[in-house]
Design a protein around this motif. Sequence first.
Motif, short mmCIF file in Angstrom:
data_model
loop_
_atom_site.label_atom_id
_atom_site.label_comp_id
_atom_site.label_asym_id
_atom_site.label_seq_id
_atom_site.Cartn_x
_atom_site.Cartn_y
_atom_site.Cartn_z
N TYR A 125 6.76 -0.86 -11.66
CA TYR A 125 5.68 -0.05 -11.91
C TYR A 125 4.20 -0.60 -11.51
O TYR A 125 3.62 0.06 -10.87
CB TYR A 125 5.42 0.17 -13.71
CG TYR A 125 6.34 0.82 -14.21
CD1 TYR A 125 7.43 1.83 -13.74
CD2 TYR A 125 6.67 0.69 -15.78
CE1 TYR A 125 8.15 2.39 -14.79
CE2 TYR A 125 7.49 1.40 -16.49
CZ TYR A 125 8.30 2.13 -15.87
OH TYR A 125 9.32 2.85 -16.55
N HIS A 126 3.98 -1.77 -11.78
CA HIS A 126 2.99 -2.34 -11.30
C HIS A 126 2.60 -2.75 -9.76
O HIS A 126 1.80 -2.71 -9.40
CB HIS A 126 2.39 -3.67 -12.42
CG HIS A 126 2.02 -3.08 -13.67
ND1 HIS A 126 2.84 -2.74 -14.51
CD2 HIS A 126 0.73 -2.53 -13.92
CE1 HIS A 126 2.51 -2.19 -15.73
NE2 HIS A 126 0.99 -2.35 -15.22
N ALA A 168 1.75 0.75 -8.42
CA ALA A 168 0.61 0.79 -8.65
C ALA A 168 -0.54 -0.06 -7.71
O ALA A 168 -1.59 0.25 -7.23
CB ALA A 168 0.13 0.66 -9.98
N ALA A 191 -0.73 1.43 -4.34
CA ALA A 191 -1.60 2.35 -4.34
C ALA A 191 -3.20 2.02 -4.13
O ALA A 191 -4.03 2.51 -3.59
CB ALA A 191 -1.32 3.26 -5.50
N THR A 242 -8.76 -5.16 -10.37
CA THR A 242 -7.68 -4.46 -10.99
C THR A 242 -6.40 -5.22 -10.51
O THR A 242 -5.41 -5.53 -11.22
CB THR A 242 -7.58 -3.09 -10.50
OG1 THR A 242 -9.01 -2.43 -11.04
CG2 THR A 242 -6.27 -2.34 -11.00
N TRP A 249 -3.47 -6.89 -12.61
CA TRP A 249 -2.01 -6.67 -12.55
C TRP A 249 -0.94 -7.90 -12.45
O TRP A 249 -0.15 -8.09 -12.72
CB TRP A 249 -1.67 -5.63 -11.85
CG TRP A 249 -2.30 -4.32 -12.67
CD1 TRP A 249 -2.50 -4.06 -13.76
CD2 TRP A 249 -2.61 -2.89 -11.70
NE1 TRP A 249 -2.92 -2.80 -14.06
CE2 TRP A 249 -2.86 -1.98 -12.77
CE3 TRP A 249 -2.56 -2.79 -10.56
CZ2 TRP A 249 -3.21 -0.76 -12.38
CZ3 TRP A 249 -3.01 -1.15 -10.20
CH2 TRP A 249 -3.48 -0.26 -11.10
N TRP A 263 -5.33 -1.68 -15.94
CA TRP A 263 -5.68 -0.03 -15.90
C TRP A 263 -7.14 0.23 -16.43
O TRP A 263 -7.62 1.32 -15.80
CB TRP A 263 -4.76 0.41 -16.85
CG TRP A 263 -3.24 0.45 -16.40
CD1 TRP A 263 -2.21 -0.52 -16.77
CD2 TRP A 263 -2.60 1.28 -15.36
NE1 TRP A 263 -1.19 -0.20 -15.80
CE2 TRP A 263 -1.37 0.61 -15.07
CE3 TRP A 263 -3.25 2.17 -14.37
CZ2 TRP A 263 -0.58 1.32 -14.14
CZ3 TRP A 263 -2.43 2.70 -13.36
CH2 TRP A 263 -1.16 2.45 -13.39
#
Length: 125
Positions: free
Chosen positions: A50-51, A54, A57, A74, A78, A115
Amino acid sequence: MSARLILQLAAFLGALGVGIGAFGAHGLRPMLEAAGRFDTFETAVRYQFYHTLALAAVGVLLAARPELRGLGLTAGLWLGGMVLFCGSLFALCFTGYTKLGAVAPIGGLLFIAGWISLLVAARQL
């Protein structure tokens, strides 16, 4: 943290996630199931992926909008979350040392902080 570094880390962590996930699902499954840790292992792999996605992105967004410097924070949060949350769960699975599970919530807090950091950075768009 630069967009290039973030994307390189995401690529590395994605490859690592596939490797660890496949190894756990095929080579280590009997050992993980016998120890009652297969679900824990799957959780670690899932959160890493998931991370990682992300993170990729965020790297793309930072490449397009380099003025959004908060995205580096960010990414760092993460990454720290992956090391502490996923890393402690993987270590727990392989060593059986249950006190490592106490580190996972700190990693989870880093994920949440990341997040929130993304939320703050996105307000600049």
